[in-house]
Design an enzyme around this catalytic site. Sequence first.
Site, mmCIF file in Angstrom:
data_model
loop_
_atom_site.group_PDB
_atom_site.id
_atom_site.type_symbol
_atom_site.label_atom_id
_atom_site.label_comp_id
_atom_site.label_asym_id
_atom_site.label_seq_id
_atom_site.Cartn_x
_atom_site.Cartn_y
_atom_site.Cartn_z
ATOM 1 N N THR A 192 -27.227 -50.870 -13.078
ATOM 2 C CA THR A 192 -26.824 -50.346 -11.776
ATOM 3 C C THR A 192 -27.745 -50.879 -10.691
ATOM 4 O O THR A 192 -28.909 -51.199 -10.943
ATOM 5 C CB THR A 192 -26.914 -48.808 -11.736
ATOM 6 O OG1 THR A 192 -28.301 -48.424 -11.738
ATOM 7 C CG2 THR A 192 -26.206 -48.172 -12.904
ATOM 8 N N ASP A 193 -27.225 -50.953 -9.462
ATOM 9 C CA ASP A 193 -28.136 -51.108 -8.341
ATOM 10 C C ASP A 193 -28.983 -49.842 -8.288
ATOM 11 O O ASP A 193 -28.611 -48.787 -8.825
ATOM 12 C CB ASP A 193 -27.362 -51.319 -7.038
ATOM 13 C CG ASP A 193 -28.180 -52.081 -6.004
ATOM 14 O OD1 ASP A 193 -29.414 -52.094 -6.122
ATOM 15 O OD2 ASP A 193 -27.586 -52.656 -5.076
ATOM 16 N N CYS A 194 -30.132 -49.925 -7.661
ATOM 17 C CA CYS A 194 -31.126 -48.863 -7.807
ATOM 18 C C CYS A 194 -30.626 -47.519 -7.277
ATOM 19 O O CYS A 194 -30.233 -47.408 -6.106
ATOM 20 C CB CYS A 194 -32.420 -49.282 -7.130
ATOM 21 S SG CYS A 194 -33.175 -50.696 -7.972
#
Length: 633
Positions: free
Chosen positions: A161-163
């Site tokens: 995932t993106d952060c």
Amino acid sequence: MYLQVVSTEARAMYNVGLAGLTFWSPNINIFRDPRWGRGQETPGEDPLLSSKYGSCYVKGLQQRDDCDPDKLKVAACCKHYTAYDLDNWKGTDRYHFNAVVTKQDMDDTFQPPFKSCVIDGNVASVMCSYNQVNGKPTCADPDLLSGVIRGEWNLNGYIVTDCDSIDVFYKSQNYTKTPEEAAAAAILAGVDLNCGSFLGQHTEAAVKGGLVSEDAIDIAVSNNFATLMRLGFFDGDPSKKLYGDLGPKDVCTAENQELAREAARQGIVLLKNTAGSLPLSPTAIKNLAVIGPNANVTKTMIGNYEGIPCTYTTPLQGLAASVATTYLPGCSNVACGAAQVDEAKNLASTADATVLVMGADQSIEAESRDRVDILLPGQQELLVTAVADASCGPVILVIMSGGGMDVSFAKTNDKITSILWVGYPGEAGGAAIADIIFGYYNPSGRLPMTWYPQSYSDRVPMTNMNMRPDPSNGYPGRTYRFYTGETVYTFGDGLSYSEFTHELTQAPRLVSVPLEESHACYSSECQSVVADEQTCRNLTFDMRLRVKNTGRTGGSHTVFLFSTPPAVHNAPQKHLVGFEKVFLNAQTGRNVRFKVDVCKDLSVVDELGGKKVALGEHVLHVGSLKHLLSVRI
């Protein structure tokens, strides 16, 4: 070569404890809108260019010198999947944005770079994005993750995932009622790794609550550990393995620093050049005025997601290495709230030539910062125009920015004799700019995106994801493939100090698509046929050209092959088929060959996302050369 140097330096930094081996790069999102703050990270607006860039970038980072296909030098990550190209525009941010995308636009614009990254590049990781696509968070969409990335494309690696994306779709998008449901939704969709702490905090409770099975956790862990194994984490003492001898001596070498300069030179785009302007003669110029808020910058040149540079050469330093200069910033910063107009005019009026280094920086365009207009910031235009009016010699406008600018005023002003776009050119940017301006290097860069007039920003909301124009409401479409309005400059624009010609030496005028005798298109008229395995077998041809440098200076030239398909299925008005960069000495030529796969290169995507071969007249373009190709059954 460039990415192999990056991965070598990465291994060297890893060996002394200053870096890891997983790199969340490249960003291969389509540069759909010029206002996007992160467009600077991408290869541009064209899906084919972005696809080839992505797969080559990944190979350059990942491939080992021993060519072992099962191991990785470092692990790359293609991001941000998918249809992500809005950060924060007029109150709409990426954490809340639902990108409404047609199936046609998804399959012919937004997905191809990721498909190429996985299939052609064999990337080790794909990162899902913050935004929703058609009502679903990308990091919780099993069709996009398990269905496409793993199922259709067969990813050999992990999905990350993106952060804090899971936290975002739980808290900001209210996609699930509980954090445990959010954790389960992500894992069941195909997420293997969460950037952040969300899965670490809530996965155990999700398992105990029966929302996700331990088997699903095992699959995610296995995908992560398989990547670690390919990187050699469990192979014993790394100092005794391939790359074990790399260290500080292999970082910032003279060769690597020269490569940074060469990369910057190749990326600079000459957009305007009045006869007698560039290149400047370093012996004839006795006093060069250098003006502008970006004329003596350092960190601005390396953009965002930057590394630590070996050293900097600012534009002023680069120019001053060849001629005597006088310098004035002209503005206190790029916002240019109050320009030093009178001082700048005085400086330019006594100079043999003037270089204005204008544009943007991360305070104007950045992650979480989209622009609201595409004009030069503040009083920059006022400063440029005033300086040009006061100057007696050539006036060279240098634009340092990630996104395009409406510089119509400069394009049409005869006093502004040359325009260069340099992007954010890196640590050696100033030296590279000087190399171009003084003719030590013949410019060969081409624009990777369309430069629109300000009226585009006034009319078109960033939130409209449609690529294709809509005549019913005046929507003009996006990118050179579909945009129907006026442009300042367009994709592929770029001049040289030489002139190049193209001569067609071989290409068919007719291609026949083989179909079964019982096919419906023999009894009724068809606009297109499905590009399936049987139809496409051996459906290729060669297009051969003779390219000549008719100028007095040797230089590189990018040969673009475009196609205009028949007007079916809302097809692009033009799209890129292939490109090749060649170096030619003055008054020499060479042959260039494009192998054209009809189903891969000349097909279109229909309204339902299906790949079709359009029947009828296709126009193949190379520069001003056009060739008609009839595709029939």
